[in-house]
Scaffold this active site. Structure first.
Site, PDB file in Angstrom:
ATOM      1  CB  SER A   5      42.208  40.031  39.248  1.00 11.81           C
ATOM      2  OG  SER A   5      43.027  38.704  38.572  1.00 11.81           O
ATOM      3  CE1 TYR A  56      38.929  40.136  34.969  1.00  9.42           C
ATOM      4  CE2 TYR A  56      40.985  39.323  35.781  1.00  9.42           C
ATOM      5  CZ  TYR A  56      39.998  39.467  36.006  1.00  9.42           C
ATOM      6  OH  TYR A  56      39.387  39.186  37.317  1.00  9.42           O
ATOM      7  CE  LYS A  65      38.728  42.487  37.767  1.00  8.61           C
ATOM      8  NZ  LYS A  65      37.516  42.888  38.652  1.00  8.61           N
TER       9      LYS A  65
HETATM   10  N1  LIG Z   1      36.560  34.137  40.403  1.00 10.35           N
HETATM   11  C1  LIG Z   1      37.716  34.232  40.196  1.00 10.35           C
HETATM   12  O1  LIG Z   1      38.630  33.600  40.234  1.00 10.35           O
HETATM   13  C2  LIG Z   1      38.167  35.886  40.532  1.00 10.35           C
HETATM   14  C3  LIG Z   1      39.524  36.228  40.827  1.00 10.35           C
HETATM   15  C4  LIG Z   1      39.883  37.515  40.805  1.00 10.35           C
HETATM   16  C5  LIG Z   1      39.112  38.291  40.685  1.00 10.35           C
HETATM   17  N2  LIG Z   1      37.857  38.126  40.564  1.00 10.35           N
HETATM   18  C6  LIG Z   1      36.736  39.102  40.615  1.00 10.35           C
HETATM   19  O2  LIG Z   1      35.728  39.034  41.354  1.00 10.35           O
HETATM   20  C7  LIG Z   1      34.537  39.521  40.614  1.00 10.35           C
HETATM   21  C8  LIG Z   1      33.330  38.349  40.818  1.00 10.35           C
HETATM   22  O3  LIG Z   1      33.923  37.491  40.058  1.00 10.35           O
HETATM   23  P1  LIG Z   1      33.014  36.152  39.769  1.00 10.35           P
HETATM   24  O4  LIG Z   1      34.093  34.884  39.649  1.00 10.35           O
HETATM   25  O5  LIG Z   1      31.853  36.049  40.696  1.00 10.35           O
HETATM   26  O6  LIG Z   1      32.810  36.401  38.281  1.00 10.35           O
HETATM   27  P2  LIG Z   1      31.196  35.938  37.622  1.00 10.35           P
HETATM   28  O7  LIG Z   1      31.503  36.194  36.092  1.00 10.35           O
HETATM   29  O8  LIG Z   1      30.729  34.739  38.097  1.00 10.35           O
HETATM   30  O9  LIG Z   1      30.495  37.347  38.069  1.00 10.35           O
HETATM   31  C9  LIG Z   1      30.639  38.537  37.551  1.00 10.35           C
HETATM   32  C10 LIG Z   1      28.902  39.154  37.329  1.00 10.35           C
HETATM   33  O10 LIG Z   1      29.202  40.532  36.817  1.00 10.35           O
HETATM   34  C11 LIG Z   1      28.165  40.653  35.615  1.00 10.35           C
HETATM   35  N3  LIG Z   1      28.437  41.600  34.810  1.00 10.35           N
HETATM   36  C12 LIG Z   1      29.168  41.441  33.765  1.00 10.35           C
HETATM   37  N4  LIG Z   1      28.919  42.439  33.043  1.00 10.35           N
HETATM   38  C13 LIG Z   1      28.252  43.332  33.799  1.00 10.35           C
HETATM   39  C14 LIG Z   1      27.606  44.707  33.273  1.00 10.35           C
HETATM   40  N5  LIG Z   1      28.028  45.352  32.219  1.00 10.35           N
HETATM   41  N6  LIG Z   1      26.994  45.379  34.131  1.00 10.35           N
HETATM   42  C15 LIG Z   1      26.556  44.543  35.220  1.00 10.35           C
HETATM   43  N7  LIG Z   1      27.178  43.453  35.643  1.00 10.35           N
HETATM   44  C16 LIG Z   1      27.720  42.933  34.824  1.00 10.35           C
HETATM   45  C17 LIG Z   1      28.123  39.273  35.155  1.00 10.35           C
HETATM   46  O11 LIG Z   1      26.678  39.001  34.612  1.00 10.35           O
HETATM   47  C18 LIG Z   1      28.129  38.264  36.218  1.00 10.35           C
HETATM   48  O12 LIG Z   1      27.073  37.884  37.118  1.00 10.35           O
HETATM   49  C19 LIG Z   1      34.942  40.040  39.349  1.00 10.35           C
HETATM   50  O13 LIG Z   1      35.334  41.286  39.371  1.00 10.35           O
HETATM   51  C20 LIG Z   1      36.077  39.428  38.915  1.00 10.35           C
HETATM   52  O14 LIG Z   1      36.954  40.144  37.999  1.00 10.35           O
HETATM   53  C21 LIG Z   1      37.487  36.891  40.375  1.00 10.35           C
END
Ligand SMILES: NC(=O)c1ccc[n+]([C@@H]2O[C@H](COP(=O)([O-])OP(=O)(O)OC[C@H]3O[C@@H](n4cnc5c(N)ncnc54)[C@H](O)[C@@H]3O)[C@@H](O)[C@H]2O)c1
Length: 330
Positions: A127, A151, A155
């Site tokens: 991120s 966070y 990362k």
């Molecule tokens: N959406 C954004 O703006 C964004 C930006 C930068 C990075 N990211 C990264 O992208 C990835 C996906 O993001 P997203 O937007 O789909 O988030 P999201 O919250 O929709 O999905 C994350 C998933 O991880 C699962 N999770 C949480 N803890 C867990 C655990 N202990 N074991 C197994 N699963 C677990 C959650 O249940 C969820 O379904 C993440 O790593 C996030 O940090 C997202």
């Protein structure tokens, strides 16, 4: 080809799964098996007729990491994470899932590598939260990671682990620093960045949204479509082109909140803009004051990673993908 996705029930995980199924293959290989992991059992993806594992697994535990690696997937997309707001609110959970979970996964891969020569590709969703103020605009690729949130710190440590496990030959790691994904579909989550999406998503369907920051706040965005495109590119790119720094800063769209609002006006008119209520929130303002305004993303662009062209294109993608191509009448 066998693919595994952690965090498969999340927003990006579901969209990635749908795109992989629609494509039928990855990098010229046919997908034969999908293994989907999340804390809650991921739903069976529609239109998938191949082998599938739908597994409720907490990636923060060593046993779960073994389960992910046991099927020897060729590519693992590691998306499971606790988002920024939750990692800030629950320190222990953030470190357990976002740091220990990644380390456990890498270590399970390392053990399988040492015993059986297993060397998968691991695509890791990092991120832009790894950057911390004061920040130049745009941020160059070689700018140091100085996160100002738990966070972002988790990362940043993950990125170092990914580079070291790759250097040691245990895994082929490719990390991507995703911009803030906008417009996030569905319901708001605990990410502190949630309002960047809700000020567009809600008014587009005639609902009110709250704006907690001033309109001159500038940030770095990509659509869910682009995020999925980045993940697929990261899974298929010639790994040797990446070099020892295994995480790439992703391209995106730089926009102020005011520019987001003007793009909303062009897409849905003054009535939609009038649905945004200004309610300053000191906590959110403090959290986002050090966030990335724009990235150069030169390495990623040169490697062929492509983002949306504008905020208007990001809004159009949402209308197409989430609202069936047109705005509801209200
Ligand atoms: N959406 C954004 O703006 C964004 C930006 C930068 C990075 N990211 C990264 O992208 C990835 C996906 O993001 P997203 O937007 O789909 O988030 P999201 O919250 O929709 O999905 C994350 C998933 O991880 C699962 N999770 C949480 N803890 C867990 C655990 N202990 N074991 C197994 N699963 C677990 C959650 O249940 C969820 O379904 C993440 O790593 C996030 O940090 C997202």
């Amino acid at each position: 080809m066998h693919l595994a996705i952690t965090g498969a029930a999340g927003m990006i995980g579901r969209k990635l799964t749908a795109r992989l199924i629609a494509d039928g293959g990855l990098g010229g290989s046919v997908i034969t098996r999908l293994s989907l992991y999340d804390v809650v059992e991921p739903p069976l993806p529609p239109d998938w007729t191949g082998a599938v594992d739908l597994v409720a697994a907490d990636v923060g535990s060593p046993a779960s990491a073994e389960v992910v690696v046991a099927g020897r997937p060729d590519v693992i997309f590691h998306l499971a994470a606790v988002v920024s707001g939750e990692a800030e609110a629950d320190f222990e959970k953030g470190y357990r899932v976002n740091l220990d979970g990644t380390r456990e996964l890498l270590d399970a891969i390392r053990r399988a590598h040492l015993s059986q020569g297993y060397t998968p590709r691991l695509v890791f969703a990092s991120s832009i939260a790894v950057y911390g103020a004061p920040l130049p605009n745009p941020i160059p690729d070689d700018f140091p990671a100085t996160p100002r949130t738990s966070y972002g710190t988790q990362k940043a440590i993950d990125e170092l682990l990914l580079a070291d496990y790759t250097r040691r030959g245990f895994v082929i790691g490719v990390g991507i620093r995703l911009p803030t994904i906008c417009i996030r579909p569905g319901r708001p989550n605990l990410a502190a960045s949630g309002f960047f999406s809700s000020i567009l998503r809600e008014p587009l369907v005639g609902q009110e949204a709250v704006l907690p920051v001033p309109e001159d706040v500038r940030h770095w965005f990509a659509s869910p479509r682009s995020a999925v495109g980045f993940l697929i590119k990261a899974a298929t790119i010639d790994s040797d082109l990446i070099g020892p720094d295994r995480t790439l800063a992703m391209p995106g769209v730089s926009a102020t909140v005011g520019e987001q609002i003007e793009a909303l006006r062009r897409a849905a008119g003054d009535g939609a803009v009038a649905l945004i209520r200004h309610e300053p929130d000191e906590t959110i303002m403090r959290m986002i004051s050090g966030w990335a305004p724009a990235l150069e993303a030169r390495r990623a662009r040169e490697l062929g990673f492509v983002a949306d062209a504008s905020m208007d294109e990001i809004i159009s993608a949402h209308i197409m993908d989430e609202l069936g191509g047109e705005l509801p009448r209200h």
